[in-house]
Design an enzyme around this catalytic site. Sequence first.
Site, PDB file in Angstrom:
ATOM      1  N   THR A   1       0.823  -1.209   0.000  1.00 18.53           N
ATOM      2  CA  THR A   1       0.000   0.000   0.000  1.00 18.53           C
ATOM      3  C   THR A   1       0.857   1.258   0.000  1.00 18.53           C
ATOM      4  O   THR A   1       0.582   2.225  -0.717  1.00 18.53           O
ATOM      5  CB  THR A   1      -0.917   0.000   1.242  1.00 18.53           C
ATOM      6  OG1 THR A   1      -1.690  -1.201   1.216  1.00 18.53           O
ATOM      7  CG2 THR A   1      -1.831   1.204   1.253  1.00 18.53           C
TER       8      THR A   1
ATOM      9  N   ALA B   1      -1.075   5.181  -6.148  1.00 20.65           N
ATOM     10  CA  ALA B   1      -2.161   6.045  -5.682  1.00 20.65           C
ATOM     11  C   ALA B   1      -3.164   6.430  -6.761  1.00 20.65           C
ATOM     12  O   ALA B   1      -3.944   7.352  -6.586  1.00 20.65           O
ATOM     13  CB  ALA B   1      -1.598   7.310  -5.028  1.00 20.65           C
TER      14      ALA B   1
ATOM     15  N   HIS C   1      -7.825   3.527 -11.078  1.00 18.69           N
ATOM     16  CA  HIS C   1      -7.989   3.316 -12.521  1.00 18.69           C
ATOM     17  C   HIS C   1      -9.455   3.344 -12.924  1.00 18.69           C
ATOM     18  O   HIS C   1     -10.320   2.930 -12.169  1.00 18.69           O
ATOM     19  CB  HIS C   1      -7.391   1.975 -12.933  1.00 18.69           C
ATOM     20  CG  HIS C   1      -5.912   1.904 -12.710  1.00 18.69           C
ATOM     21  ND1 HIS C   1      -5.040   2.768 -13.312  1.00 18.69           N
ATOM     22  CD2 HIS C   1      -5.157   1.091 -11.934  1.00 18.69           C
ATOM     23  CE1 HIS C   1      -3.809   2.473 -12.934  1.00 18.69           C
ATOM     24  NE2 HIS C   1      -3.849   1.462 -12.088  1.00 18.69           N
TER      25      HIS C   1
ATOM     26  N   VAL D   1       1.476 -13.944  11.678  1.00 23.29           N
ATOM     27  CA  VAL D   1       0.905 -15.286  11.840  1.00 23.29           C
ATOM     28  C   VAL D   1       1.960 -16.297  11.423  1.00 23.29           C
ATOM     29  O   VAL D   1       2.522 -16.215  10.334  1.00 23.29           O
ATOM     30  CB  VAL D   1      -0.362 -15.428  10.971  1.00 23.29           C
ATOM     31  CG1 VAL D   1      -0.892 -16.858  11.017  1.00 23.29           C
ATOM     32  CG2 VAL D   1      -1.425 -14.441  11.431  1.00 23.29           C
TER      33      VAL D   1
ATOM     34  N   CYS E   1      12.189  19.044   2.973  1.00 22.55           N
ATOM     35  CA  CYS E   1      13.421  18.850   3.757  1.00 22.55           C
ATOM     36  C   CYS E   1      13.508  17.423   4.281  1.00 22.55           C
ATOM     37  O   CYS E   1      14.518  17.043   4.872  1.00 22.55           O
ATOM     38  CB  CYS E   1      13.572  19.886   4.856  1.00 22.55           C
ATOM     39  SG  CYS E   1      12.947  19.443   6.483  1.00 22.55           S
TER      40      CYS E   1
END
Lengths: 497, 418
Positions: free
Chosen positions: A45, A50, A53, A178, A447
């Site tokens: 992710t 980002a 579509h 897990v 920065c």
Amino acid sequence: MKLKSFDVIVIGAGVAGAAVAREMTKYALSVAVLEKNAEVACEVTKGTHAIVHAGLSVNPLTPLKNRGELMGAAMMGQLCADLDVKYQRIGKLLVAFDETQVAQLKALMQSAKRLGLMDIELIEDRSRLLEMEPNLNPDVIAALHTPNTGIVSPWGLVYGLLENAQDNGASVFVECAVTGIRWDAEAQRFLLDTRQGPFSAKYVVNAAGPFSDKVAAMVGDTSFQISLTRQEKVIFDKNYQGAVRHVVRMLNNMGAPGDFICPTVYGDLMAGVEVKPTDDFDACHTTQPGIEEHVLRSSARLIPTIPASAVIRPFSGVLNQCAGTGEFVIRSAPQLPRFLNFVLGGSGLTACYAMAQYLSLEVFPTVADAADLKTRGDFNPCRKDMPHVHDLEPEELAELIARDPRYGHVICRCETVTEGEIVEAIRRGARSVDGVKFRTRAGMGRCQGGFCGPRVIAILSRELQIPPEAVTKKGPGSYMVTALRDDHSVKGEAEHV
Amino acid sequence: MSKIITHETDLAIIGGGPAGLGAAIRAKASGVKNVLLIERSEELGGVLPQCIHNGFGLHYFKESLTGPAYTYKMLQDAQRAGVDFMTKTMAIRVDGENRITALNRDRLLEIRPKATILCMGCRERSFGALRIPGTRPAGIYTAGTAQRLINIEGKMPGKRVVILGSGDIGMIMARRLTLEGAKVLAVVEIMPFIGGLIRNEVQCLRDFHIPVYVSHTIKEVRGTDRIEKIVVTRVDQNRQYIPGTEIEFDADTLLISAGLIPENELSRMAGISMNAITGGPVVDNLWQTSTPGFFAGGNVVHVHDLADYASESAGMAAANAARYIDGDRSQDLDIEVAAGANIRYVVPNRISKLQETVSFYMRVTWPLADATVRIGDIYEKHFQFARPSEQIRIDLPTKELAHVHGQLIVSCEGERAV
């Protein structure tokens, strides 16, 4: 450690797991999300592009993915409105530089229309293109416009989905990898061994992304394999805000959508290249040819006015998909109907919500006890994001400072992030410098944390009541500072002079 | 009722580092009645409170001081002069009409001065901007951030350190880290010469036997959680990697000291014209910017070698701002100043008014021996060495300029010394 029991356990807290967890809280069931990292939304992710579509890349071999993309793009606006997540429907221009590419655009348009994407237009009027995208390379002769393409904050979406799931009763466990899963046929429950002790659940959803084939193998399901791709990208300085209005993308050698440049919902620009196969999940690194010869060359070809010197950060993301066609795997494990694989892939960000509903409304009812299909009467679909001082109108900001003075104390100069926001981010689950950074944007600006870094460490230390030496960038091993003059003496060594 | 408080003043100074303090003191001395200085940090002094080494103040106070001592002396002068201060107060918006929006823990303010002096200083070039290939683990800091961690927060950034870039802060940190028990494995500089002052090269690197690699750069950073390895390579004249010259360092920390960038986000909001080379506003010899009522001084205009010079140039801006506030807006010259051969930049960019002297600040593009700096055909000065790291300052009596029309080209001639 004491056994923790839930009706539903979702493994993985990326967009896939977060979307499923929220959908499952619509039932009157107890839901838990187990995430192996210290922060949610910090693997696939975090490194994604980002872009939501519009459904242009539809493929007859991947019906589920097509449906996810087409429906997902249509549903994203409402979801983000409910969850107070940044989303903008800005449209995409897939551009052609010559007549061959114009023919490729026409072919793409035909196939997309056949599979249901109607909102699409081929623009061959160059003056209109330059009006829509003023800094576009004047050599572009045509573009395919899909107005439904959007941009979203991928991690913002995960925070929104999970916080909403938590508001509706779900629990989230981090640093909770897990390590084994057993089916107890007698009790009709799964037993999960994790880094946080044993869990038990009636239903398990495997949303472990790049690791989902390994998780499925824990219950003997080897019916799918994950393949990985990686993508190098850069972020450009906010001084170029507004210089690109759409997702602007070029065609690759195969006539498919390739390298791109687009705005982000935060006002900076991102450029990236098409995904390339890799076999290493740790391949999350940038390369010199990748950034210098590929990303920057392509972005300059699309939008020539943005110089390489405007880059504030190169990065790379590893993405997963199911080997073969890349079709989503949303189905039970063989012989274990209550172990549900929920494996997305390319377009997973677009499709996560539509596919989570597919799982909860179409797949889950075929495997669940009838009694477990009772819905909650009090499900609240809405969640309110934390305040972001940067986005507030002056009057709103003045009000907020009057209520809590910490919102008047700027910590991150580049993105105008205040102490109040950082404290709130920690209250909502940030446990590390990156957790604060992705929730608030402190350290994401030009920065890159040079100024706010030490101050964020100090606030994390204070709020979590841990020494600064225990503050990490992104979980165990990624310590930020060490003690002054400790006993860890440094031995002399060969110097290469 | 609106919770936004309006604050009227004669002069607003944005930034309380050596430039802002120098401007405030000089503004009061020039008779400005109300001077408001806003500073976003907890304390005044800008970067100086973390600069515990000495060497500050030799020009301004005629004695060698540490950064905190320099700040203290300036602060005393400013307080005595009656400057109003607001710390932990950050300007977030400035418009061309001289309205400044700022916030602090108490309120959101709209400051309405008659004139503003921009003294925001500079920031360090970040790791991201350098586009170094590899992973992004913990342990990457700019040299100045590391300096703050050690000298203010009392923490170490790490124990086995590679420093990229040989700017002054990087060299000072190489010494500081060594004194605090860390191992500085290498100072890596892509140019064939050191980027900072000679005195720092001698006192911080050579005296501590710190390995220096000029004409080298970092090819890759490795590590998942924390830095594990840094791969350094030699580069050719075009800064391209030379294969086979790689050196691997088992480092846990990377410090970046690769240049300073004037902080001009607010200046851009005010519509001020910028100089692409300095990264600062275009200014005239009065330190006026292109937007009326806005002056600028110190590192926000161009990066100075010494804090003293930042205090001094901002002071000149303040003296001229005082005249502006008094209504004196006269300009009697219009000479464009341009950088010629071997000059990277020269400030001021324009001469607009005859004053007693004009101070020219410039840097050469490359180390030169037997160098002659020329200002048009009216002045020349000889230097045994001229280095990019050492700013050249020439004070020229303005009467020399009375007959110059149009453009004044500043150039330097000499032998390439590297």
